[in-house]
Design a protein around this motif. Sequence first.
Motif, PDB file in Angstrom:
ATOM      1  N   GLY A 279       7.824  -5.471 -11.948  1.00  0.00           N
ATOM      2  CA  GLY A 279       8.482  -4.343 -12.594  1.00  0.00           C
ATOM      3  C   GLY A 279       7.582  -3.119 -12.507  1.00  0.00           C
ATOM      4  O   GLY A 279       6.684  -2.937 -13.334  1.00  0.00           O
ATOM      5  N   TYR A 280       7.807  -2.285 -11.501  1.00  0.00           N
ATOM      6  CA  TYR A 280       6.939  -1.135 -11.254  1.00  0.00           C
ATOM      7  C   TYR A 280       6.907  -0.212 -12.465  1.00  0.00           C
ATOM      8  O   TYR A 280       7.945   0.130 -13.036  1.00  0.00           O
ATOM      9  N   GLU A 281       5.666   0.186 -12.871  1.00  0.00           N
ATOM     10  CA  GLU A 281       5.489   1.069 -14.007  1.00  0.00           C
ATOM     11  C   GLU A 281       4.754   2.332 -13.556  1.00  0.00           C
ATOM     12  O   GLU A 281       3.618   2.250 -13.077  1.00  0.00           O
ATOM     13  N   HIS A 282       5.382   3.478 -13.696  1.00  0.00           N
ATOM     14  CA  HIS A 282       4.769   4.746 -13.309  1.00  0.00           C
ATOM     15  C   HIS A 282       3.540   5.024 -14.173  1.00  0.00           C
ATOM     16  O   HIS A 282       3.560   4.818 -15.390  1.00  0.00           O
ATOM     17  N   LEU A 283       2.454   5.462 -13.537  1.00  0.00           N
ATOM     18  CA  LEU A 283       1.187   5.765 -14.183  1.00  0.00           C
ATOM     19  C   LEU A 283       0.539   4.544 -14.839  1.00  0.00           C
ATOM     20  O   LEU A 283      -0.268   4.674 -15.763  1.00  0.00           O
ATOM     21  N   HIS A 284       0.876   3.368 -14.338  1.00  0.00           N
ATOM     22  CA  HIS A 284       0.228   2.126 -14.769  1.00  0.00           C
ATOM     23  C   HIS A 284      -0.236   1.358 -13.526  1.00  0.00           C
ATOM     24  O   HIS A 284       0.247   0.255 -13.251  1.00  0.00           O
ATOM     25  N   PRO A 285      -1.151   1.949 -12.750  1.00  0.00           N
ATOM     26  CA  PRO A 285      -1.581   1.313 -11.502  1.00  0.00           C
ATOM     27  C   PRO A 285      -2.255  -0.042 -11.694  1.00  0.00           C
ATOM     28  O   PRO A 285      -2.185  -0.889 -10.810  1.00  0.00           O
ATOM     29  N   TYR A 286      -2.902  -0.244 -12.846  1.00  0.00           N
ATOM     30  CA  TYR A 286      -3.584  -1.522 -13.075  1.00  0.00           C
ATOM     31  C   TYR A 286      -2.608  -2.685 -12.959  1.00  0.00           C
ATOM     32  O   TYR A 286      -2.816  -3.620 -12.178  1.00  0.00           O
ATOM     33  N   GLN A 287      -1.510  -2.626 -13.715  1.00  0.00           N
ATOM     34  CA  GLN A 287      -0.537  -3.711 -13.682  1.00  0.00           C
ATOM     35  C   GLN A 287       0.183  -3.770 -12.335  1.00  0.00           C
ATOM     36  O   GLN A 287       0.496  -4.861 -11.830  1.00  0.00           O
ATOM     37  N   ASN A 288       0.435  -2.623 -11.731  1.00  0.00           N
ATOM     38  CA  ASN A 288       1.102  -2.601 -10.428  1.00  0.00           C
ATOM     39  C   ASN A 288       0.257  -3.285  -9.360  1.00  0.00           C
ATOM     40  O   ASN A 288       0.774  -4.012  -8.502  1.00  0.00           O
ATOM     41  N   ILE A 289      -1.055  -3.047  -9.411  1.00  0.00           N
ATOM     42  CA  ILE A 289      -1.959  -3.695  -8.456  1.00  0.00           C
ATOM     43  C   ILE A 289      -1.991  -5.202  -8.687  1.00  0.00           C
ATOM     44  O   ILE A 289      -1.981  -5.988  -7.738  1.00  0.00           O
ATOM     45  N   ILE A 290      -2.017  -5.606  -9.949  1.00  0.00           N
ATOM     46  CA  ILE A 290      -1.989  -7.039 -10.267  1.00  0.00           C
ATOM     47  C   ILE A 290      -0.726  -7.678  -9.696  1.00  0.00           C
ATOM     48  O   ILE A 290      -0.770  -8.764  -9.100  1.00  0.00           O
ATOM     49  N   ASP A 291       0.406  -7.013  -9.866  1.00  0.00           N
ATOM     50  CA  ASP A 291       1.676  -7.531  -9.351  1.00  0.00           C
ATOM     51  C   ASP A 291       1.622  -7.721  -7.838  1.00  0.00           C
ATOM     52  O   ASP A 291       2.026  -8.765  -7.315  1.00  0.00           O
ATOM     53  N   THR A 292       1.146  -6.698  -7.129  1.00  0.00           N
ATOM     54  CA  THR A 292       1.117  -6.749  -5.666  1.00  0.00           C
ATOM     55  C   THR A 292       0.230  -7.866  -5.159  1.00  0.00           C
ATOM     56  O   THR A 292       0.616  -8.638  -4.274  1.00  0.00           O
ATOM     57  N   PHE A 293      -0.971  -7.986  -5.729  1.00  0.00           N
ATOM     58  CA  PHE A 293      -1.925  -8.969  -5.225  1.00  0.00           C
ATOM     59  C   PHE A 293      -1.761 -10.341  -5.863  1.00  0.00           C
ATOM     60  O   PHE A 293      -2.580 -11.237  -5.648  1.00  0.00           O
ATOM     61  N   SER A 294      -0.694 -10.495  -6.626  1.00  0.00           N
ATOM     62  CA  SER A 294      -0.330 -11.825  -7.123  1.00  0.00           C
ATOM     63  C   SER A 294       0.625 -12.514  -6.156  1.00  0.00           C
ATOM     64  O   SER A 294       1.037 -13.645  -6.385  1.00  0.00           O
ATOM     65  N   THR A 295       0.991 -11.811  -5.076  1.00  0.00           N
ATOM     66  CA  THR A 295       1.859 -12.381  -4.047  1.00  0.00           C
ATOM     67  C   THR A 295       1.034 -12.643  -2.791  1.00  0.00           C
ATOM     68  O   THR A 295       0.130 -11.861  -2.466  1.00  0.00           O
ATOM     69  N   TRP A 296       1.340 -13.713  -2.072  1.00  0.00           N
ATOM     70  CA  TRP A 296       0.562 -14.042  -0.867  1.00  0.00           C
ATOM     71  C   TRP A 296       0.739 -12.982   0.219  1.00  0.00           C
ATOM     72  O   TRP A 296      -0.220 -12.604   0.890  1.00  0.00           O
ATOM     73  N   TYR A 297       1.980 -12.480   0.348  1.00  0.00           N
ATOM     74  CA  TYR A 297       2.221 -11.520   1.421  1.00  0.00           C
ATOM     75  C   TYR A 297       1.573 -10.167   1.125  1.00  0.00           C
ATOM     76  O   TYR A 297       1.147  -9.458   2.039  1.00  0.00           O
ATOM     77  N   GLY A 298       1.476  -9.808  -0.166  1.00  0.00           N
ATOM     78  CA  GLY A 298       0.806  -8.567  -0.532  1.00  0.00           C
ATOM     79  C   GLY A 298      -0.660  -8.595  -0.124  1.00  0.00           C
ATOM     80  O   GLY A 298      -1.199  -7.619   0.397  1.00  0.00           O
ATOM     81  N   ASN A 299      -1.296  -9.749  -0.335  1.00  0.00           N
ATOM     82  CA  ASN A 299      -2.694  -9.912   0.047  1.00  0.00           C
ATOM     83  C   ASN A 299      -2.870  -9.902   1.559  1.00  0.00           C
ATOM     84  O   ASN A 299      -3.789  -9.269   2.085  1.00  0.00           O
ATOM     85  N   VAL A 300      -2.001 -10.612   2.260  1.00  0.00           N
ATOM     86  CA  VAL A 300      -2.113 -10.687   3.727  1.00  0.00           C
ATOM     87  C   VAL A 300      -1.953  -9.301   4.352  1.00  0.00           C
ATOM     88  O   VAL A 300      -2.761  -8.891   5.190  1.00  0.00           O
ATOM     89  N   ILE A 301      -0.898  -8.587   3.961  1.00  0.00           N
ATOM     90  CA  ILE A 301      -0.642  -7.252   4.518  1.00  0.00           C
ATOM     91  C   ILE A 301      -1.824  -6.326   4.258  1.00  0.00           C
ATOM     92  O   ILE A 301      -2.309  -5.621   5.155  1.00  0.00           O
ATOM     93  N   TYR A 302      -2.320  -6.334   3.024  1.00  0.00           N
ATOM     94  CA  TYR A 302      -3.399  -5.426   2.635  1.00  0.00           C
ATOM     95  C   TYR A 302      -4.698  -5.748   3.363  1.00  0.00           C
ATOM     96  O   TYR A 302      -5.356  -4.848   3.913  1.00  0.00           O
ATOM     97  N   ILE A 303      -5.079  -7.012   3.386  1.00  0.00           N
ATOM     98  CA  ILE A 303      -6.358  -7.399   3.995  1.00  0.00           C
ATOM     99  C   ILE A 303      -6.338  -7.181   5.504  1.00  0.00           C
ATOM    100  O   ILE A 303      -7.320  -6.701   6.083  1.00  0.00           O
ATOM    101  N   VAL A 304      -5.227  -7.512   6.163  1.00  0.00           N
ATOM    102  CA  VAL A 304      -5.122  -7.274   7.611  1.00  0.00           C
ATOM    103  C   VAL A 304      -5.268  -5.780   7.903  1.00  0.00           C
ATOM    104  O   VAL A 304      -5.986  -5.379   8.831  1.00  0.00           O
ATOM    105  N   ALA A 305      -4.600  -4.951   7.099  1.00  0.00           N
ATOM    106  CA  ALA A 305      -4.670  -3.502   7.300  1.00  0.00           C
ATOM    107  C   ALA A 305      -6.079  -2.972   7.062  1.00  0.00           C
ATOM    108  O   ALA A 305      -6.565  -2.109   7.802  1.00  0.00           O
ATOM    109  N   VAL A 306      -6.754  -3.492   6.053  1.00  0.00           N
ATOM    110  CA  VAL A 306      -8.104  -3.020   5.741  1.00  0.00           C
ATOM    111  C   VAL A 306      -9.092  -3.418   6.835  1.00  0.00           C
ATOM    112  O   VAL A 306      -9.988  -2.646   7.188  1.00  0.00           O
ATOM    113  N   VAL A 307      -8.933  -4.619   7.380  1.00  0.00           N
ATOM    114  CA  VAL A 307      -9.793  -5.042   8.491  1.00  0.00           C
ATOM    115  C   VAL A 307      -9.559  -4.136   9.708  1.00  0.00           C
ATOM    116  O   VAL A 307     -10.506  -3.704  10.370  1.00  0.00           O
TER     117      VAL A 307
END
Length: 223
Positions: free
Chosen positions: A139-167
């Motif tokens: 549930g995206y919350e405006h101006l609440h990046p902490y919880q939004n980041i937790i939501d994204t990186f609580s999914t396997w695909y969120g981690n894969v997409i992010y880490i591949v892009a960062v590498v």
Amino acid sequence: MARTIWDSSVGKKTVMAVSGLIMLLYLIAHMIGNLKIFFGPAELNHYAHWLRTVGEPFMHYEWTLWLIRVVLVVAVVAHAVSAYQLSRRDIRARPAKYVNKKAGKSFATRTMRWGGIILGLFIVWHILDLTTGTVHPGGYEHLHPYQNIIDTFSTWYGNVIYIVAVVALGFHVRHGLWSAAQTLGAGKATRDRALKIIANGVAFLLTAGFVVVPVAVMTGVVS
């Protein structure tokens, strides 16, 4: 004069170098901001609000943030267009396909084009995920990046997409920073070793600084 400079290969390389350095400065600032997640939700959420009030009362609410966004969009477009046109110009200059196995050519050098494409696609996904919330998994919350980041990186695909892009970003910065120094005249035989060390160091710190956030969420250090 501007058109003459843009039409030349040197001009396009200069545009790539300057736009690349603008994006690099933003990435360093963005990484530092992301690391505030380790100080808790209040710290990170306050930082998100502060970004929208920078320059007040001279600047209206969010004006500075939108100015930064406009500069970044211009830099990304200029970087991508000049890279594409230089690539097409290079292909036209040697239309016969060949495999270059030159020993001195690094992996980062050979993968700059694909790395750029990966990063371009990631930017779109990243904005839709954590800026607009369009593809956000929770549930995206405006101006609440902490919880939004937790939501994204609580999914396997969120981690894969992010880490591949960062590498991919790390390899891109490693070669791009050194190339920018050469284009802008900072590169000399006596400085090449130092420039390569700096490029490698910046690329490593950026990669580690960005990757540590999803790793912290995955391991429960940040929750």
